[in-house]
Motif scaffolding. Structure first.
Motif, short mmCIF file in Angstrom:
data_model
loop_
_atom_site.label_atom_id
_atom_site.label_comp_id
_atom_site.label_asym_id
_atom_site.label_seq_id
_atom_site.Cartn_x
_atom_site.Cartn_y
_atom_site.Cartn_z
N PRO A 297 5.78 34.16 25.48
CA PRO A 297 5.31 35.04 24.43
C PRO A 297 3.66 35.17 24.28
N THR A 298 3.33 36.17 23.91
CA THR A 298 1.82 36.38 23.79
C THR A 298 1.38 35.69 22.23
N ASP A 299 0.12 35.69 22.08
CA ASP A 299 -0.33 34.85 21.08
C ASP A 299 -0.17 35.84 19.87
N GLU A 300 -0.42 37.12 20.02
CA GLU A 300 0.05 38.08 18.76
C GLU A 300 1.40 38.06 18.46
N GLU A 301 2.38 37.93 19.44
CA GLU A 301 3.99 37.67 19.26
C GLU A 301 4.11 36.52 18.49
N ASN A 302 3.60 35.72 18.93
CA ASN A 302 3.62 34.36 18.07
C ASN A 302 3.27 34.42 16.80
N GLU A 303 2.10 34.91 16.51
CA GLU A 303 1.64 35.20 15.24
C GLU A 303 2.71 35.94 14.09
N SER A 304 3.11 36.93 14.73
CA SER A 304 3.84 37.71 13.93
C SER A 304 5.35 36.92 13.64
N LEU A 305 5.85 36.36 14.68
CA LEU A 305 6.77 35.53 14.39
C LEU A 305 6.78 34.35 13.31
N VAL A 306 5.72 33.74 13.47
CA VAL A 306 5.23 32.66 12.48
C VAL A 306 5.20 33.36 11.08
N LYS A 307 4.45 34.51 11.08
CA LYS A 307 4.25 35.20 9.77
C LYS A 307 5.75 35.52 9.19
N ARG A 308 6.37 35.99 9.92
CA ARG A 308 7.91 36.39 9.57
C ARG A 308 8.64 35.15 8.90
N LEU A 309 8.58 34.27 9.47
CA LEU A 309 9.37 32.81 9.26
C LEU A 309 8.74 32.26 8.08
N LYS A 310 7.41 32.23 7.78
CA LYS A 310 6.74 31.86 6.65
C LYS A 310 7.26 32.57 5.30
N GLU A 311 7.17 34.02 5.47
CA GLU A 311 7.76 34.69 4.43
C GLU A 311 9.07 34.78 4.11
N SER A 312 9.88 34.53 5.15
CA SER A 312 11.43 34.18 4.96
C SER A 312 11.71 32.89 4.29
N LEU A 313 11.08 31.92 4.73
CA LEU A 313 11.34 30.47 4.26
C LEU A 313 10.61 30.04 2.80
N GLY A 314 9.59 31.02 2.47
CA GLY A 314 9.12 30.94 1.27
C GLY A 314 8.62 29.56 1.05
N ASP A 315 9.07 28.97 -0.15
CA ASP A 315 8.40 27.56 -0.43
C ASP A 315 9.29 26.51 -0.10
N LYS A 316 9.97 26.82 0.93
CA LYS A 316 10.88 25.70 1.58
C LYS A 316 10.09 24.84 2.57
N THR A 317 8.98 25.35 3.11
CA THR A 317 8.17 24.64 3.89
C THR A 317 6.60 24.71 3.29
N SER A 318 5.77 23.96 4.01
CA SER A 318 4.35 24.03 3.51
C SER A 318 3.41 24.86 4.30
N GLU A 319 4.18 25.02 5.50
CA GLU A 319 3.48 25.68 6.52
C GLU A 319 4.35 26.00 7.73
N VAL A 320 4.20 27.03 8.57
CA VAL A 320 4.89 27.11 9.69
C VAL A 320 3.81 27.33 10.70
N ARG A 321 3.97 26.60 11.96
CA ARG A 321 2.81 26.76 13.06
C ARG A 321 3.54 26.70 14.36
N VAL A 322 2.85 27.23 15.36
CA VAL A 322 3.44 27.04 16.64
C VAL A 322 2.77 25.54 17.04
N SER A 323 3.94 24.83 17.77
CA SER A 323 3.85 23.29 17.86
C SER A 323 3.19 23.09 19.10
N LYS A 324 2.50 22.12 19.16
CA LYS A 324 2.01 21.30 20.40
C LYS A 324 2.79 20.19 20.92
N ARG A 325 4.03 20.12 20.02
CA ARG A 325 4.72 18.84 20.47
C ARG A 325 5.91 19.18 21.20
#
Ligand code: ADP
Ligand code: MG
Length: 642
Positions: free
Chosen positions: A516-544
């Motif tokens: 996936p392109t960086d833009e695609e990633n960004e929009s997925l991360v954003k959507r996950l963040k919104e959907s999970l709300g305060d269940k996580t402190s952050e959502v990000r693309v992993s380097k692990r």
């Protein structure tokens, strides 16, 4: 006193009985140690009198002639072990001989395996020495009088070792204790004076008080009266530690250990040192082979080092002589500089003690280093028994942190096998180009550690990770920031930057196009963040991640999830952690998720993603039922799709 004339009958506690039976059976092949135990008690009693005499002038006159006398009467079938030590009052007899006074004994009985061989080996550790008399005797009498009490305050205790004992008030002319054994028919060999002497030589030669036995009567000369036999000293009575190393044999060191440190087994190793200069002291310190059952019991404050001053016994379990993380070390410290009447309070804040302790710790650590270097198998034995204790060091002994850390052993991804351990030095010696950190992960089992998704990128780059799975590890690592100038990094915490560290395996070019392109990633991360709300402190693309869809990451200062779980179970309030969710956007699951148009479904799937990442990291779900429900819905959705 009620029982001044009539003997009073008392029954044993159930545990005493159990213990007696076990002892009689299990010491069958080593019966002679009864004498070592009784002599050791007699010697302790003399030590105690000598110590009490320091502050009690009335007792001073008695301490000069302290000794132990052993006699046998073949006709009567008895052996008597006498001492003129501290003796016991009636209350003390009841407390020390008739009950299981020592808290450890009860635990000991519970820890028995039922295998007599193993159980017998444990007996020596628990200070149940007196009862070993019943291994050879079918009746034991004890006549005793507390030093300082009147002659009329003597006590006679007697037992057949079956049901209970009787107590009776007696006259006893001298203070001290006589233990009289009525020897069993099949143990008559012990009545021989020659046999007794050889046992004393074997076990009790170094006892500092003279052990006396009746010598042979010299043959009567013609016309002269028969001279009577005289008492003669049987033991060498020199403090073993006061001799120079070259004069002491390994066997003597071992026997001394068993006697003084109440162990049934040989020690693993020892170190014997005399320090001279501004301060003079001698240490003889041992590493036991086996850890006592309560070594990791937080309530247990026992220490194994005895303090002597100029060869006079001062106190047991001198806790100031060793840091807590070395509480398994046994042996003696003999100082020439401390006053004889030193008390525990004085030891609290004492320069002399501080110096002795610092010196002793160095000796122990360098002995361990030597073993680790030259006898790795022996060291592994040690580490299995006592490693967890050493891990307490960084929190307790700042000055020796580095030296102790050198002794640590951990499993690692290099072998990935439980029990296959590496040292930090080994780890460092094979660090990869560009690597300047020591990577580790903590989990509540070896399995959990070695299956963690956090390891993926490290495996990919062939970077070694230490797999820590002891409960204390997480705590230890909070004190152990670095080793040999290299800082430790928990791979499950914080942002990970492996750029320029190690070399990744050749990328799979064929998938490059699907990435996936960086833009695609960004929009997925954003959507996950919104959907999970305060269940996580952050959502990000992993380097692990390379193969797992997602993982949770904690803040650098946060406690690992499995530890948080443990604390909660122990009733501790824990702020609920909001982890960072890291995703592997190239993973097919995330590709599918990205394509999900229905927001409600997307929400469900993203929660599922977070929950499974929490589980994989050793966390527990607040809402297990919800997880299962979503999981089931997903199965059904699969069915609908097909
Ligand atoms: P331990 O010696 O490990 O304390 P034992 O079973 O050998 O255990 O002895 C139990 C206790 O009985 C001792 O701690 C001591 O208080 C008391 N005791 C035994 N023998 C004597 C003795 N000869 N003189 C005074 N007290 C004794
Ligand atoms: Mg004893």
């Amino acid at each position: 006193m009620t029982a001044a004339t009539e003997p009073q009958s008392m029954t044993f506690e159930a545990e005493v009985n159990q213990l007696l039976q076990l002892m009689i059976h299990s010491l069958y092949s080593n019966q002679e140690i009864f004498l070592r135990e009784l002599i050791s008690n007699a010697s302790d009693a003399c030590d105690k009198l000598r110590f009490e005499a320091l502050s009690n002038g009335d007792l001073q006159s008695q301490q000069a002639a302290l000794r132990i006398t052993i006699s046998s009467d073949e006709e009567a079938g008895t052996i008597t072990v006498s001492d003129n030590g501290i003796g016991m009052s009636r209350e003390e007899v009841v407390a020390n001989i008739g009950t299981i006074a020592k808290s450890g004994t009860r635990n000991f009985l519970e820890s028995l395996t039922g295998d007599q061989k193993t159980d017998a080996q444990m007996i020596g550790q628990f200070g149940v020495g007196f009862y070993s008399a019943f291994v050879v005797a079918d009746k034991v009498s004890l006549r005793t009088r507390r030093a300082g009490d009147a002659a009329a305050d003597g006590v006679h205790w007697e037992s057949d070792g079956a049901s209970g004992y009787t107590l009776e008030a007696i006259e006893k002319s001298e203070p001290g204790t006589d233990v009289i054994l009525s020897i069993k028919d099949d143990c008559k060999e012990f009545l021989s004076s020659w046999k007794l002497r050889s046992i004393i030589k074997k076990y009790s030669d170094h006892i500092t008080f003279p052990i006396m036995m009746m010598g042979e009567a010299p043959p009567a000369e013609e016309g002269e009266e028969q001279k009577s036999a005289e008492l003669e000293q049987v033991n060498a009575a020199s403090a073993l530690w006061a001799r120079s190393k070259s004069e002491v044999t390994d066997d003597e060191y071992k026997e001394f250990y068993k006697q003084v440190c109440h162990d049934y087994e040989d020690p693993l190793a020892w170190t014997h040192n005399r320090v001279e200069g501004t301060q003079e002291y001698t240490t003889l310190l041992y590493l036991p082979k086996k850890a006592p059952f309560d070594l990791y019991d937080a309530q247990q404050q026992r220490q194994g080092v005895k303090l002597f001053v100029q060869r006079v016994f001062i106190m047991d379990e001198a806790e100031k002589l060793m840091p807590r993380y070395l509480r398994f070390v046994k042996g003696i410290v003999d100082s020439s500089d401390l006053p004889l009447n030193v008390s525990r309070e004085i030891l609290q804040d004492n320069k002399i003690i501080d110096t002795i302790r610092a010196g002793s710790v160095k000796k122990i650590l360098s002995m361990l280093e030597g073993i680790a270097e030259k006898e790795p198998e022996k060291y592994a034995e040690f580490w299995t028994e006592f490693g967890r204790c050493l891990k307490e060091a960084p929190g307790e002994d700042f000055a020796n942190k580095e030296q102790v850390a050198k002794l640590y052993r951990f499993e690692s991804t290099e072998t990935g096998k439980l029990g296959d351990m590496v040292s930090l030095d080994q780890y460092i010696s094979r660090m990869k180009p560009g690597q300047d950190k020591i990577y580790y992960i903590t989990a509540d089992s070896f399995q959990a550690a070695s299956n963690s998704p956090h390891l993926e990128i490290f495996r990919d780059k062939s970077l070694e990770v230490l797999l820590m799975h002891d409960r204390v590890d997480e705590w230890m690592m909070s004190y152990l920031a670095e080793y040999d100038g290299k800082s430790f990094v928990s791979i499950a915490k914080g942002e990970l930057d492996l750029d320029g560290v190690g070399t990744a395996k050749a990328d799979d070019d064929k998938n490059e196009a699907d990435k996936p392109t960086d833009e695609e990633n960004e929009s997925l991360v954003k959507r996950l963040k919104e959907s999970l709300g305060d269940k996580t402190s952050e959502v990000r693309v992993s380097k692990r991640l390379t193969t797992s869809p997602a993982c949770v990451v904690l803040g650098e200062q946060e406690m690992a999830l499995h530890m948080q779980q443990l604390m909660k179970q122990m009733g501790q309030e824990m702020p609920s952690t909001k982890p960072v969710l890291e995703i592997n956007p190239g993973h097919p699951i995330l590709r599918l998720l990205d394509k999900e148009p229905d927001d409600e479904k997307f929400g469900n799937w993203s929660e599922l993603l977070l929950d499974q990442a929490m589980l994989a990291d050793g966390g527990q779900l607040d809402d297990g039922a919800g997880f299962v429900k979503r999981m089931n819905e997903m199965f059904l959705a699969l069915h609908e799709d097909s």
